[in-house]
Design a protein around this motif. Structure first.
Motif, PDB file in Angstrom:
ATOM      1  N   UNK A   1       0.747  -1.152   0.059  1.00  0.00           N
ATOM      2  CA  UNK A   1       0.028  -0.105  -0.055  1.00  0.00           C
ATOM      3  C   UNK A   1       0.861   1.226  -0.127  1.00  0.00           C
ATOM      4  N   UNK A   2       0.577   2.060  -0.870  1.00  0.00           N
ATOM      5  CA  UNK A   2       1.633   3.363  -0.892  1.00  0.00           C
ATOM      6  C   UNK A   2       1.043   4.243   0.129  1.00  0.00           C
ATOM      7  N   UNK A   3       2.076   5.180   0.640  1.00  0.00           N
ATOM      8  CA  UNK A   3       2.100   6.155   1.582  1.00  0.00           C
ATOM      9  C   UNK A   3       2.228   7.475   0.613  1.00  0.00           C
ATOM     10  N   UNK A   4       1.656   8.535   0.952  1.00  0.00           N
ATOM     11  CA  UNK A   4       1.480   9.855   0.316  1.00  0.00           C
ATOM     12  C   UNK A   4       2.292  10.748   1.496  1.00  0.00           C
ATOM     13  N   UNK A   5       3.568  11.202   1.056  1.00  0.00           N
ATOM     14  CA  UNK A   5       4.087  11.958   1.955  1.00  0.00           C
ATOM     15  C   UNK A   5       4.149  13.603   1.495  1.00  0.00           C
ATOM     16  N   UNK A   6       3.519  14.382   2.281  1.00  0.00           N
ATOM     17  CA  UNK A   6       3.578  15.996   1.838  1.00  0.00           C
ATOM     18  C   UNK A   6       4.769  16.822   2.624  1.00  0.00           C
ATOM     19  N   UNK A   7       5.384  17.360   1.837  1.00  0.00           N
ATOM     20  CA  UNK A   7       6.487  18.233   2.435  1.00  0.00           C
ATOM     21  C   UNK A   7       5.697  19.636   2.647  1.00  0.00           C
ATOM     22  N   UNK A   8       5.175  19.714   3.768  1.00  0.00           N
ATOM     23  CA  UNK A   8       4.019  20.395   4.044  1.00  0.00           C
ATOM     24  C   UNK A   8       4.179  21.880   4.273  1.00  0.00           C
ATOM     25  N   UNK A   9       5.498  22.357   4.663  1.00  0.00           N
ATOM     26  CA  UNK A   9       5.465  23.723   5.360  1.00  0.00           C
ATOM     27  C   UNK A   9       5.114  25.026   4.301  1.00  0.00           C
ATOM     28  N   UNK A  10       5.595  24.581   2.886  1.00  0.00           N
ATOM     29  CA  UNK A  10       4.909  25.387   2.082  1.00  0.00           C
ATOM     30  C   UNK A  10       4.185  24.913   0.919  1.00  0.00           C
ATOM     31  N   UNK A  11       3.594  23.633   1.151  1.00  0.00           N
ATOM     32  CA  UNK A  11       2.713  23.145   0.243  1.00  0.00           C
ATOM     33  C   UNK A  11       1.200  23.828   0.290  1.00  0.00           C
ATOM     34  N   UNK A  12       0.844  24.432  -0.974  1.00  0.00           N
ATOM     35  CA  UNK A  12      -0.398  25.148  -1.170  1.00  0.00           C
ATOM     36  C   UNK A  12      -1.332  24.052  -1.592  1.00  0.00           C
ATOM     37  N   UNK A  13      -1.141  22.643  -1.627  1.00  0.00           N
ATOM     38  CA  UNK A  13      -2.190  21.638  -2.269  1.00  0.00           C
ATOM     39  C   UNK A  13      -2.649  20.759  -1.141  1.00  0.00           C
ATOM     40  N   UNK A  14      -2.568  20.992   0.071  1.00  0.00           N
ATOM     41  CA  UNK A  14      -2.528  20.028   1.216  1.00  0.00           C
ATOM     42  C   UNK A  14      -3.960  19.613   1.196  1.00  0.00           C
ATOM     43  N   UNK A  15      -5.029  20.199   1.089  1.00  0.00           N
ATOM     44  CA  UNK A  15      -6.246  19.881   1.233  1.00  0.00           C
ATOM     45  C   UNK A  15      -6.604  19.126  -0.049  1.00  0.00           C
ATOM     46  N   UNK A  16      -6.300  19.550  -1.396  1.00  0.00           N
ATOM     47  CA  UNK A  16      -6.504  18.673  -2.263  1.00  0.00           C
ATOM     48  C   UNK A  16      -5.843  17.250  -2.070  1.00  0.00           C
ATOM     49  N   UNK A  17      -4.786  17.130  -1.627  1.00  0.00           N
ATOM     50  CA  UNK A  17      -4.138  15.773  -1.368  1.00  0.00           C
ATOM     51  C   UNK A  17      -4.740  15.147  -0.412  1.00  0.00           C
ATOM     52  N   UNK A  18      -5.322  15.456   0.473  1.00  0.00           N
ATOM     53  CA  UNK A  18      -6.092  14.924   1.733  1.00  0.00           C
ATOM     54  C   UNK A  18      -7.148  14.184   0.981  1.00  0.00           C
ATOM     55  N   UNK A  19      -8.047  15.103   0.186  1.00  0.00           N
ATOM     56  CA  UNK A  19      -9.389  14.526  -0.682  1.00  0.00           C
ATOM     57  C   UNK A  19      -8.925  13.495  -1.364  1.00  0.00           C
ATOM     58  N   UNK A  20      -7.783  13.320  -2.268  1.00  0.00           N
ATOM     59  CA  UNK A  20      -7.777  12.395  -3.287  1.00  0.00           C
ATOM     60  C   UNK A  20      -6.981  10.987  -2.141  1.00  0.00           C
ATOM     61  N   UNK A  21      -6.266  11.280  -1.472  1.00  0.00           N
ATOM     62  CA  UNK A  21      -5.787  10.054  -0.310  1.00  0.00           C
ATOM     63  C   UNK A  21      -6.985   9.608  -0.005  1.00  0.00           C
TER      64      UNK A  21
END
Length: 149
Positions: A1-21
């Motif tokens: 099962x894959x894991x999605x890693x977000x380099x989050x400090x300056x990531x403008x698409x966190x909400x989008x990533x949460x929805x898809x994940x």
């Protein structure tokens, strides 16, 4: 099962990533230099690593084949690729082994031009089109990874 890693400090698409994940029930590991709000639930984990480069170092250490890393940081992208992860930038561009050398070279050139005062500014603001492209590409990459491609 894959894991999605977000380099989050300056990531403008966190909400989008949460929805898809969430749609694919993929664990999302949000890695940041300081505490931040993340969605509650078993599929989102916040990892805080303080210090210069500590968040990037953590992602580079733990990611691996089949994982997806979202970052605008080109050196981190290169390190993640070396570990076998797939890499997306926040504008929905997949960074591959074929492109990382040119991206690192461009980064160095721009740093040199900025140091000499010949270039200034940064990337243009995120647009709705950028966010849409990111959503589509993250969806595509997660499907491919889950299918072993």
């Amino acid at each position: 099962m894959p894991t999605l890693y977000l380099d989050a400090d300056a990531c403008p698409v966190k909400d989008e990533a949460y929805r898809v994940a969430a749609r694919y029930t993929v664990l999302t590991v949000v890695v940041a230099n300081s505490h931040m709000r993340v969605p509650a639930g078993p599929l989102v984990e916040l990892v805080v690593r303080t210090g210069f480069g500590a968040a990037d170092d953590h992602i580079a250490e733990v990611c691996g084949p089949g994982d997806v890393v979202v970052t605008a940081d080109i050196p981190l992208a290169g390190r993640a690729l070396l570990k076998g992860a797939r890499v997306l930038d926040p504008r929905g561009r997949e960074i591959t082994d074929n492109e990382i050398g040119a991206a690192l070279g461009m980064r160095e050139l721009m740093e040199e031009l900025r140091a000499r005062g010949e270039a200034s500014g940064g990337p243009s603001p995120m647009s709705a089109k950028d966010r849409s492209r990111f959503l589509g590409k993250l969806d595509e990459v997660l499907v491919a990874v889950r299918r072993g491609r």
